[in-house]
Design a protein around this motif. Structure first.
Motif, PDB file in Angstrom:
ATOM      1  N   SER A  27      40.878  80.562 -14.897  1.00  0.00           N
ATOM      2  CA  SER A  27      40.641  80.801 -13.479  1.00  0.00           C
ATOM      3  C   SER A  27      39.619  79.812 -12.907  1.00  0.00           C
ATOM      4  CB  SER A  27      40.145  82.240 -13.253  1.00  0.00           C
ATOM      5  OG  SER A  27      38.919  82.455 -13.921  1.00  0.00           O
ATOM      6  N   ARG A  28      39.607  79.714 -11.592  1.00  0.00           N
ATOM      7  CA  ARG A  28      38.725  78.785 -10.897  1.00  0.00           C
ATOM      8  C   ARG A  28      37.261  79.170 -11.101  1.00  0.00           C
ATOM      9  NH1 ARG A  28      36.626  77.803  -5.669  1.00  0.00           N
ATOM     10  NH2 ARG A  28      36.953  79.991  -5.169  1.00  0.00           N
ATOM     11  N   ASN A  29      36.407  78.151 -11.248  1.00  0.00           N
ATOM     12  CA  ASN A  29      34.966  78.357 -11.446  1.00  0.00           C
ATOM     13  C   ASN A  29      34.681  79.308 -12.610  1.00  0.00           C
ATOM     14  OD1 ASN A  29      34.264  76.652  -9.333  1.00  0.00           O
ATOM     15  ND2 ASN A  29      34.194  78.296  -7.834  1.00  0.00           N
ATOM     16  N   ALA A  41      24.601  78.708 -12.101  1.00  0.00           N
ATOM     17  CA  ALA A  41      25.664  78.672 -11.098  1.00  0.00           C
ATOM     18  C   ALA A  41      27.010  78.417 -11.773  1.00  0.00           C
ATOM     19  CB  ALA A  41      25.375  77.584 -10.065  1.00  0.00           C
ATOM     20  N   ARG A  42      28.075  78.713 -11.062  1.00  0.00           N
ATOM     21  CA  ARG A  42      29.429  78.523 -11.569  1.00  0.00           C
ATOM     22  C   ARG A  42      29.861  77.061 -11.489  1.00  0.00           C
ATOM     23  NH1 ARG A  42      32.070  82.711 -14.352  1.00  0.00           N
ATOM     24  NH2 ARG A  42      31.442  84.705 -13.450  1.00  0.00           N
ATOM     25  N   PHE A  43      30.797  76.665 -12.343  1.00  0.00           N
ATOM     26  CA  PHE A  43      31.429  75.359 -12.226  1.00  0.00           C
ATOM     27  C   PHE A  43      32.876  75.468 -12.683  1.00  0.00           C
ATOM     28  CE2 PHE A  43      29.897  75.384 -16.596  1.00  0.00           C
ATOM     29  CZ  PHE A  43      30.887  74.736 -17.317  1.00  0.00           C
ATOM     30  N   ASP A  44      33.702  74.541 -12.171  1.00  0.00           N
ATOM     31  CA  ASP A  44      35.132  74.558 -12.448  1.00  0.00           C
ATOM     32  C   ASP A  44      35.422  73.789 -13.737  1.00  0.00           C
ATOM     33  OD1 ASP A  44      37.609  75.522 -11.752  1.00  0.00           O
ATOM     34  OD2 ASP A  44      38.144  73.789 -10.511  1.00  0.00           O
ATOM     35  N   ILE A  45      36.311  74.329 -14.554  1.00  0.00           N
ATOM     36  CA  ILE A  45      36.741  73.668 -15.791  1.00  0.00           C
ATOM     37  C   ILE A  45      38.091  73.007 -15.529  1.00  0.00           C
ATOM     38  CG2 ILE A  45      37.382  74.014 -18.205  1.00  0.00           C
ATOM     39  CD1 ILE A  45      35.480  76.370 -18.285  1.00  0.00           C
ATOM     40  N   THR A  46      38.172  71.708 -15.758  1.00  0.00           N
ATOM     41  CA  THR A  46      39.389  70.956 -15.449  1.00  0.00           C
ATOM     42  C   THR A  46      39.931  70.268 -16.699  1.00  0.00           C
ATOM     43  OG1 THR A  46      38.150  68.953 -14.856  1.00  0.00           O
ATOM     44  CG2 THR A  46      38.578  70.549 -13.102  1.00  0.00           C
ATOM     45  N   ALA A  47      41.211  69.887 -16.616  1.00  0.00           N
ATOM     46  CA  ALA A  47      41.872  69.242 -17.751  1.00  0.00           C
ATOM     47  C   ALA A  47      41.647  67.741 -17.789  1.00  0.00           C
ATOM     48  CB  ALA A  47      43.375  69.530 -17.706  1.00  0.00           C
TER      49      ALA A  47
END
Length: 361
Positions: free
Chosen positions: A232-234, A181-187
């Protein structure tokens, strides 16, 4: 409580508002199916579906400082549009969601004692929200918000079958395999003064800039400059999942045979009795030709004892970035379920009378 402490609470108070234009979402779906009869009592069906959702729920901070006005190292810095610091989260229905699926399904009833089935889904899903709790990474930019949805699991395969053996024994098994599944990468920080930690890193254009982090997704910038493209998101994708389940059941028959007025017994597991047992479904208990049946079964969940990981940590500053700290839950990686990483054995005892057997058949 000290006034200073109260001031601290006031500065971090979150106000939630509902947009005046908020409305219920709707979905437009279309589908086409082709079905074909195959040899060996098998059928093949292929379906294409398209889903388009409008007015999906999402949120945004309408009191975030303008671009460049906030200093992440100074709390409550910058100019706030509403005249005071603190987030004001506006719930709105400006989201969209698009999904395309290709679904194939094969079912084969080889004979009265053997059934097989297979299911495959190719899925692509995109959108700019995953629910009311979704905020844009930058309060003043929608760049990169439309991207893969959390439900963008590309491949999912399910294979199963059951076989009735002699002595009223049934073996049933099915396996589910799916891609990640997809996941978001954050700073990992609040870069815009919105008291949110969902800011995404930039895609580094200058490899010599300080603070860059090398990841499997490229060289990412923890503090992107104005105009620097954001990931980009996810954008991330987790590991796949494998789950194999097996059930073995033995049925004991008692009393006279159904439909018989004689005390003589016919051989169990023949003709209509076996057909009825097969028709009861993949995990159903086998029956005999007797009036009363007692089924004793053993189910083995996660037969391979495979560890299925849960939601992936997307914070690139975390030492656990790209891995999970909990086991899997639902089909898209959310939640938790107890058989995700350990084999589990369950025993069942079921009784069926003549009426119940005839009803299920």
């Amino acid at each position: 409580m000290e006034p200073a402490a109260l001031a601290g609470f006031e500065s971090t108070q979150v106000i939630q508002e509902i947009s005046r234009s908020l409305r219920a979402s709707y979905i437009v779906q279309s589908a086409i199916t082709l079905e074909r009869q195959l040899p060996a009592n098998a059928t093949l069906a292929v379906t294409y579906t398209n889903s388009h959702r409008m007015h999906e729920f999402r949120s945004q901070d309408i009191n975030a400082p303008p671009p460049g006005a906030y200093n992440p190292s100074v709390q409550d810095s910058g100019v706030f549009p509403l005249g005071r610091p603190g987030p004001v989260e506006l719930m709105e229905s400006s989201g969209i969601y698009n999904q395309n699926q290709l679904i194939s399904n094969v079912n084969a009833k080889v004979n009265s004692g053997l059934t097989l089935s297979g299911f495959y889904v190719f899925n692509r899903a995109f959108g700019n929200t995953d629910g009311i709790g979704t905020f844009p990474a930058s309060p003043y930019s929608s760049a990169g918000e439309y991207g893969p949805a959390a439900t963008d699991v590309h491949h999912r395969v399910t294979v199963g079958g059951s076989i009735n053996l002699k002595w009223a024994v049934r073996i049933s098994a099915f396996a589910v395999v799916q891609s990640g599944a997809r996941f978001d990468i954050t700073a990992g920080g609040d870069l815009y003064g919105a008291t949110l930690f969902n800011a995404r890193p930039g895609i580094a254009t200058d490899p010599d800039k300080p603070g860059l982090i090398q990841t499997t997704y490229g060289l990412l910038d923890l503090n992107p400059s104005l105009g620097e493209p954001l990931i980009s998101r996810n954008f991330g994708r987790g590991s796949g999942q494998i789950n194999v389940n097996l059930r073995i059941a033995k049925t004991f028959g008692f009393g006279r045979e159904r439909g018989s007025t004689s005390s003589d017994s016919r051989p169990a597991n023949t003709g209509a009795a076996m057909q009825a047992a097969t028709d009861r479904g993949l995990i159903g208990s086998p029956t005999t030709a007797h009036r009363f049946n007692l089924s004793i079964g053993m189910s083995i969940r996660n037969l391979l004892n495979h560890t299925n990981s849960g939601p992936i940590i997307g914070n690139i500053t975390s030492p656990y970035f790209g891995s999970a700290n909990q086991i899997a839950g639902g089909q898209n990686g959310e939640g938790f379920y107890e058989t995700a990483n350990n084999r589990r054995l369950e025993s069942q005892i079921n009784s069926l009378s003549e009426g119940a057997a005839q009803l299920n058949a």
